[in-house]
Design a protein around this motif. Structure first.
Motif, mmCIF file in Angstrom:
data_model
loop_
_atom_site.group_PDB
_atom_site.id
_atom_site.type_symbol
_atom_site.label_atom_id
_atom_site.label_comp_id
_atom_site.label_asym_id
_atom_site.label_seq_id
_atom_site.Cartn_x
_atom_site.Cartn_y
_atom_site.Cartn_z
ATOM 1 N N LEU A 229 13.871 20.705 -11.017
ATOM 2 C CA LEU A 229 13.402 21.857 -10.234
ATOM 3 C C LEU A 229 14.234 22.101 -8.967
ATOM 4 N N GLU A 230 15.125 21.194 -8.641
ATOM 5 C CA GLU A 230 15.904 21.346 -7.390
ATOM 6 C C GLU A 230 16.558 22.719 -7.217
ATOM 7 N N PRO A 231 17.186 23.299 -8.261
ATOM 8 C CA PRO A 231 17.840 24.605 -8.053
ATOM 9 C C PRO A 231 16.868 25.718 -7.652
ATOM 10 N N TYR A 232 15.575 25.530 -7.898
ATOM 11 C CA TYR A 232 14.619 26.616 -7.612
ATOM 12 C C TYR A 232 14.012 26.482 -6.216
ATOM 13 N N ASN A 233 14.481 25.508 -5.469
ATOM 14 C CA ASN A 233 14.171 25.397 -4.042
ATOM 15 C C ASN A 233 12.679 25.478 -3.743
ATOM 16 N N LEU A 234 11.908 24.524 -4.247
ATOM 17 C CA LEU A 234 10.464 24.534 -3.985
ATOM 18 C C LEU A 234 10.179 24.125 -2.540
ATOM 19 N N PHE A 235 9.131 24.704 -1.995
ATOM 20 C CA PHE A 235 8.669 24.295 -0.654
ATOM 21 C C PHE A 235 8.163 22.863 -0.729
ATOM 22 N N PHE A 236 7.346 22.574 -1.739
ATOM 23 C CA PHE A 236 7.048 21.180 -2.080
ATOM 24 C C PHE A 236 6.503 21.036 -3.485
ATOM 25 N N LEU A 237 6.624 19.814 -3.995
ATOM 26 C CA LEU A 237 6.033 19.410 -5.265
ATOM 27 C C LEU A 237 4.868 18.493 -4.893
ATOM 28 N N GLU A 238 3.665 18.908 -5.335
ATOM 29 C CA GLU A 238 2.444 18.209 -4.890
ATOM 30 C C GLU A 238 1.963 17.204 -5.930
ATOM 31 N N ASP A 239 1.429 16.091 -5.453
ATOM 32 C CA ASP A 239 0.761 15.083 -6.290
ATOM 33 C C ASP A 239 1.556 14.814 -7.570
ATOM 34 N N SER A 240 2.829 14.488 -7.405
ATOM 35 C CA SER A 240 3.638 14.276 -8.604
ATOM 36 C C SER A 240 3.199 13.007 -9.330
ATOM 37 N N VAL A 241 2.752 12.001 -8.578
ATOM 38 C CA VAL A 241 2.192 10.796 -9.208
ATOM 39 C C VAL A 241 0.946 10.366 -8.440
ATOM 40 N N THR A 242 0.152 9.507 -9.052
ATOM 41 C CA THR A 242 -1.010 8.955 -8.332
ATOM 42 C C THR A 242 -0.487 8.116 -7.164
ATOM 43 N N ALA A 243 -1.331 7.929 -6.159
ATOM 44 C CA ALA A 243 -0.816 7.244 -4.968
ATOM 45 C C ALA A 243 -1.633 6.019 -4.557
ATOM 46 N N GLU A 244 -2.468 5.511 -5.451
ATOM 47 C CA GLU A 244 -3.137 4.249 -5.082
ATOM 48 C C GLU A 244 -2.067 3.200 -4.798
ATOM 49 N N ASN A 245 -1.048 3.188 -5.639
ATOM 50 C CA ASN A 245 0.128 2.367 -5.388
ATOM 51 C C ASN A 245 1.146 3.267 -4.684
ATOM 52 N N GLN A 246 1.160 3.165 -3.361
ATOM 53 C CA GLN A 246 1.949 4.129 -2.581
ATOM 54 C C GLN A 246 3.447 4.044 -2.884
ATOM 55 N N SER A 247 3.917 2.881 -3.297
ATOM 56 C CA SER A 247 5.363 2.742 -3.520
ATOM 57 C C SER A 247 5.839 3.527 -4.740
ATOM 58 N N GLY A 248 4.921 4.077 -5.535
ATOM 59 C CA GLY A 248 5.331 4.970 -6.616
ATOM 60 C C GLY A 248 6.219 6.090 -6.084
ATOM 61 N N TYR A 249 5.905 6.557 -4.874
ATOM 62 C CA TYR A 249 6.674 7.664 -4.293
ATOM 63 C C TYR A 249 8.086 7.251 -3.899
ATOM 64 N N LYS A 250 8.273 5.958 -3.666
ATOM 65 C CA LYS A 250 9.621 5.462 -3.347
ATOM 66 C C LYS A 250 10.573 5.813 -4.500
ATOM 67 N N TYR A 251 10.089 5.626 -5.726
ATOM 68 C CA TYR A 251 10.955 5.852 -6.889
ATOM 69 C C TYR A 251 11.229 7.339 -7.092
ATOM 70 N N VAL A 252 10.238 8.170 -6.801
ATOM 71 C CA VAL A 252 10.473 9.611 -6.910
ATOM 72 C C VAL A 252 11.512 10.008 -5.853
#
Ligand code: KDG
Ligand code: MG
Length: 405
Positions: A229-252
């Motif tokens: 989706l990078e070429p479409y310049n999103l303002f943000f991508l929401e809740d891409s993964v669950t966050a109980e394990n916060q480090s999931g976002y590190k990989y994204v």
């Protein structure tokens, strides 16, 4: 100023709302939002049975002490039921303090950082064409930012509209049990880039576009989506993964430059601590109603500001106008506010019950200057709209495995 009574109302003027009214011996009252979609009555019981008896006779001005008393003092910390109940008390106390001072709550927080609150609306549809028509109408209405969700061919009924074409965030009270939907990640990942490609082709790069994944991907799948989706310049991508394990976002984060947002189901600053201090996200979507009220939201905003993270509060129709007003006061104050989700309120039925200080103009919310939160609640008018049990949908994979909705 002593608290003399706490009243708890549960009504359905279009949506189920739980409303708290704190009355004081000075005749000043305050209102709070205790709505937890699909689990409303658990919060009602928590307030009636476990909070109300402890607060009668306390000084309504002691907002911080009352917050600590309800959070630390009960031993069982955190969780959506507890924090929604505490949120409503906290909002009502800020409302009282504002009314006593004859000042809007944002003035008590430190005054205005801005004159108006930028919002993003929702464009949904049962196919890309319908979703883009909806986007066009919102642009014509003045929206500068719009979230796009679309039903997915092969997964009809999922994610844009329910099978009977009801909007998927509408009250589901005509269904005795949670509606079930089918999810398939591969079908979704093959389809969703086309939605944004066509949106950019049709409307150009100026309008800000957003998308909510509703936590249905694993980190590596979310990373792949972010890259696509990078070429479409999103303002943000929401809740891409669950966050109980916060480090999931590190990989994204490590794989894509798409801005990341999360937080609508967080209840305390602890749910976001690692996300914020590691700068794994760009926007925090916590809202006063489910995060314990205005008192902790101030701390979250300040904490996030140290790490270049901006506020983008959750603002669905299942937060009451009191909760929306609490967010609005925070948004007008917070130096690191970015954008507010806002899809409008439930029409005339709701306006018979709540008088609120918010108006939408040219893609922004304006907050009228009124003492306290600036909302009024007509208990008599509310009486005729009785609570209707309603569940959020659930998702299953094609083989029956329960998935994140
Ligand atoms: O009650 C749950 C809804 O408010 C939530 O599903 C909406 O994801 C949502 C959003 O981004 O507004
Ligand atoms: Mg969401």
């Amino acid at each position: 100023m002593k608290i003399v009574d706490i009243k708890i109302y549960v009504n359905c003027p279009g949506r189920n709302f739980v409303t708290v009214k704190i009355e004081t011996d000075k005749g000043i009252y305050g209102l709070g939002d205790a709505t937890l979609n699909g689990r409303e009555m658990a919060v009602v019981a928590y307030l009636e049975e476990h909070i109300k008896p402890c607060l009668i006779g306390k000084d309504a001005h002691q907002i911080e002490d009352i917050w600590q008393y309800l959070y630390r003092g009960c031993y069982w910390r955190k969780g959506p039921v507890t924090m929604t109940a505490i949120a409503a008390i906290d909002m009502a106390l800020w409302d009282i303090k504002g009314k006593a001072a004859d000042l809007p709550v944002y003035q008590l927080l430190g005054g205005k950082s801005r004159e108006k609150i930028k919002v993003y609306g929702h464009a949904n549809g049962k196919n890309i064409e319908e979703t883009l028509d909806h986007l066009g109408r919102l642009i014509d209405e003045g929206y500068k930012a719009v979230r796009l969700q679309c039903a997915i061919p092969g997964l009809e009924g999922t994610y844009g509209t329910l099978a009977d074409k009801k909007d998927y965030y509408e009250l589901q009270s005509d269904r005795p049990l949670p509606p079930e939907q089918i999810w398939d990640t591969n079908t979704y990942l093959n389809f969703v880039p086309e939605l944004f490609k066509k949106a950019r082709e049709k409307y150009g790069m100026d309008v800000q576009l957003l998308h909510d994944v509703h936590s249905r991907l694993t980190p590596i799948e979310a990373a792949r989506l972010g890259k696509i989706l990078e070429p479409y310049n999103l303002f943000f991508l929401e809740d891409s993964v669950t966050a109980e394990n916060q480090s999931g976002y590190k990989y994204v984060r490590e794989h894509t430059t798409i801005p990341l947002a999360v937080g609508e189901i967080f209840n305390t600053i602890w749910d976001a601590k690692e996300l914020i201090e590691n700068q794994w996200i760009d926007y925090i979507r916590m809202a006063a109603t489910h995060a314990g009220g205005i008192t902790p939201m101030r701390r979250i905003a300040d904490f996030a500001s140290l790490y270049h993270i901006r506020m983008a509060p959750h603002g669905p129709p299942d937060i009451s106008p009191i909760g929306h007003a609490a967010n609005a006061h925070l948004n007008i104050w917070a130096p690191n506010f970015a954008i507010q989700e806002f899809i409008g309120f439930g029409g005339t039925t709701l306006n018979n019950v709540f008088k609120h200080p918010l108006t939408l103009e040219d893609g922004h919310l304006l907050l009228q200057d009124k003492p306290g939160l600036g909302v009024d609640f007509d208990e008599k008018a509310a009486e005729k709209y009785t609570y209707k049990r309603s569940y959020l949908p659930v998702s299953r994979l094609k083989d029956g495995t329960l998935w994140n909705w």
